[in-house]
Design a protein around this motif. Sequence first.
Motif, PDB file in Angstrom:
ATOM      1  N   PHE A  24     -15.367  15.509  28.733  1.00 59.47           N
ATOM      2  CA  PHE A  24     -14.538  15.937  27.610  1.00 59.47           C
ATOM      3  C   PHE A  24     -13.784  14.737  27.041  1.00 59.47           C
ATOM      4  O   PHE A  24     -13.419  13.820  27.779  1.00 59.47           O
ATOM      5  N   SER A  25     -13.536  14.774  25.746  1.00 61.89           N
ATOM      6  CA  SER A  25     -12.721  13.759  25.084  1.00 61.89           C
ATOM      7  C   SER A  25     -11.583  14.487  24.376  1.00 61.89           C
ATOM      8  O   SER A  25     -11.796  15.498  23.717  1.00 61.89           O
ATOM      9  N   TRP A  26     -10.366  13.960  24.539  1.00 59.51           N
ATOM     10  CA  TRP A  26      -9.197  14.600  23.939  1.00 59.51           C
ATOM     11  C   TRP A  26      -8.383  13.532  23.208  1.00 59.51           C
ATOM     12  O   TRP A  26      -7.746  12.695  23.820  1.00 59.51           O
ATOM     13  N   HIS A  27      -8.449  13.565  21.886  1.00 63.83           N
ATOM     14  CA  HIS A  27      -7.703  12.613  21.056  1.00 63.83           C
ATOM     15  C   HIS A  27      -6.287  13.162  20.854  1.00 63.83           C
ATOM     16  O   HIS A  27      -6.117  14.256  20.320  1.00 63.83           O
ATOM     17  N   THR A  28      -5.306  12.379  21.285  1.00 58.86           N
ATOM     18  CA  THR A  28      -3.926  12.832  21.221  1.00 58.86           C
ATOM     19  C   THR A  28      -2.967  11.652  21.123  1.00 58.86           C
ATOM     20  O   THR A  28      -3.247  10.572  21.660  1.00 58.86           O
ATOM     21  N   SER A  29      -1.851  11.871  20.474  1.00 56.81           N
ATOM     22  CA  SER A  29      -0.827  10.822  20.378  1.00 56.81           C
ATOM     23  C   SER A  29      -0.113  10.642  21.725  1.00 56.81           C
ATOM     24  O   SER A  29       0.492   9.599  21.973  1.00 56.81           O
ATOM     25  N   LEU A  30      -0.213  11.630  22.595  1.00 56.30           N
ATOM     26  CA  LEU A  30       0.452  11.552  23.899  1.00 56.30           C
ATOM     27  C   LEU A  30      -0.177  10.510  24.819  1.00 56.30           C
ATOM     28  O   LEU A  30       0.433  10.111  25.805  1.00 56.30           O
ATOM     29  N   ALA A  31      -1.399  10.052  24.494  1.00 52.87           N
ATOM     30  CA  ALA A  31      -2.061   9.039  25.309  1.00 52.87           C
ATOM     31  C   ALA A  31      -1.755   7.619  24.829  1.00 52.87           C
ATOM     32  O   ALA A  31      -2.218   6.656  25.425  1.00 52.87           O
ATOM     33  N   CYS A  32      -0.962   7.507  23.788  1.00 55.94           N
ATOM     34  CA  CYS A  32      -0.657   6.183  23.221  1.00 55.94           C
ATOM     35  C   CYS A  32       0.537   5.551  23.935  1.00 55.94           C
ATOM     36  O   CYS A  32       1.493   6.233  24.290  1.00 55.94           O
ATOM     37  N   GLU A  33       0.434   4.226  24.104  1.00 58.50           N
ATOM     38  CA  GLU A  33       1.561   3.486  24.652  1.00 58.50           C
ATOM     39  C   GLU A  33       2.633   3.383  23.579  1.00 58.50           C
ATOM     40  O   GLU A  33       2.335   3.213  22.405  1.00 58.50           O
ATOM     41  N   LYS A  34       3.862   3.513  23.974  1.00 57.77           N
ATOM     42  CA  LYS A  34       4.978   3.420  23.040  1.00 57.77           C
ATOM     43  C   LYS A  34       5.511   1.993  23.039  1.00 57.77           C
ATOM     44  O   LYS A  34       5.860   1.450  24.081  1.00 57.77           O
ATOM     45  N   GLN A  35       5.567   1.386  21.853  1.00 55.69           N
ATOM     46  CA  GLN A  35       6.148   0.055  21.715  1.00 55.69           C
ATOM     47  C   GLN A  35       7.660   0.208  21.618  1.00 55.69           C
ATOM     48  O   GLN A  35       8.153   1.033  20.857  1.00 55.69           O
ATOM     49  N   VAL A  36       8.371  -0.570  22.409  1.00 55.62           N
ATOM     50  CA  VAL A  36       9.823  -0.508  22.424  1.00 55.62           C
ATOM     51  C   VAL A  36      10.369  -1.861  22.001  1.00 55.62           C
ATOM     52  O   VAL A  36       9.968  -2.892  22.547  1.00 55.62           O
ATOM     53  N   LYS A  37      11.262  -1.848  21.021  1.00 57.66           N
ATOM     54  CA  LYS A  37      11.898  -3.099  20.622  1.00 57.66           C
ATOM     55  C   LYS A  37      13.055  -3.357  21.579  1.00 57.66           C
ATOM     56  O   LYS A  37      13.918  -2.503  21.764  1.00 57.66           O
ATOM     57  N   CYS A  38      13.032  -4.533  22.165  1.00 57.89           N
ATOM     58  CA  CYS A  38      14.051  -4.870  23.140  1.00 57.89           C
ATOM     59  C   CYS A  38      14.398  -6.345  22.979  1.00 57.89           C
ATOM     60  O   CYS A  38      13.555  -7.213  23.213  1.00 57.89           O
ATOM     61  N   SER A  39      15.612  -6.618  22.573  1.00 62.19           N
ATOM     62  CA  SER A  39      16.037  -8.003  22.406  1.00 62.19           C
ATOM     63  C   SER A  39      17.509  -8.128  22.757  1.00 62.19           C
ATOM     64  O   SER A  39      18.243  -7.140  22.792  1.00 62.19           O
ATOM     65  N   VAL A  40      17.924  -9.369  23.003  1.00 60.84           N
ATOM     66  CA  VAL A  40      19.310  -9.632  23.346  1.00 60.84           C
ATOM     67  C   VAL A  40      19.764 -10.863  22.565  1.00 60.84           C
ATOM     68  O   VAL A  40      18.983 -11.799  22.353  1.00 60.84           O
ATOM     69  N   ARG A  41      20.988 -10.834  22.095  1.00 64.61           N
ATOM     70  CA  ARG A  41      21.544 -11.963  21.360  1.00 64.61           C
ATOM     71  C   ARG A  41      22.239 -12.892  22.355  1.00 64.61           C
ATOM     72  O   ARG A  41      23.060 -12.463  23.150  1.00 64.61           O
TER      73      ARG A  41
END
Length: 124
Positions: A99-116
């Motif tokens: 079976f193949s299931w196309h879903t947004s739940l399988a996507c990696e989430k990009q997180v912006k993370c920075s420090v000044r």
Amino acid sequence: NSKSLIKINVCDSVNSTFCKEESGVCIISNGNAINAGKFTTQLIYTDQVLQLIYADGDPCKGNSNLRHKSIISFVCNPDSTDTDPVLVSSDEKTCTHYFSWHTSLACEKQVKCSVRNGTSVIDL
């Protein structure tokens, strides 16, 4: 078989009176229910594909040494919100269902993370 009904549940058993209690995938055809794999909560991540493998289903008619197995591959599609799995193929000799299931739940989430740091910004 176009007259078959396939019931799938992710990480739990199929809720149906026709199917065995431990079935994660159940194929109902001509009034008969086949356990196409016992459910598990163990996801596998291999070669950038997230998979759920339901094994140890009913014995295979094509080979009594084998049992029905279902492999569900979750494919990242950021635009898919409410989709259903698609049966890609079934191997009658090995009783393996893909079976193949196309879903947004399988996507990696990009997180912006920075420090000044004073006048510079460190992007983590």
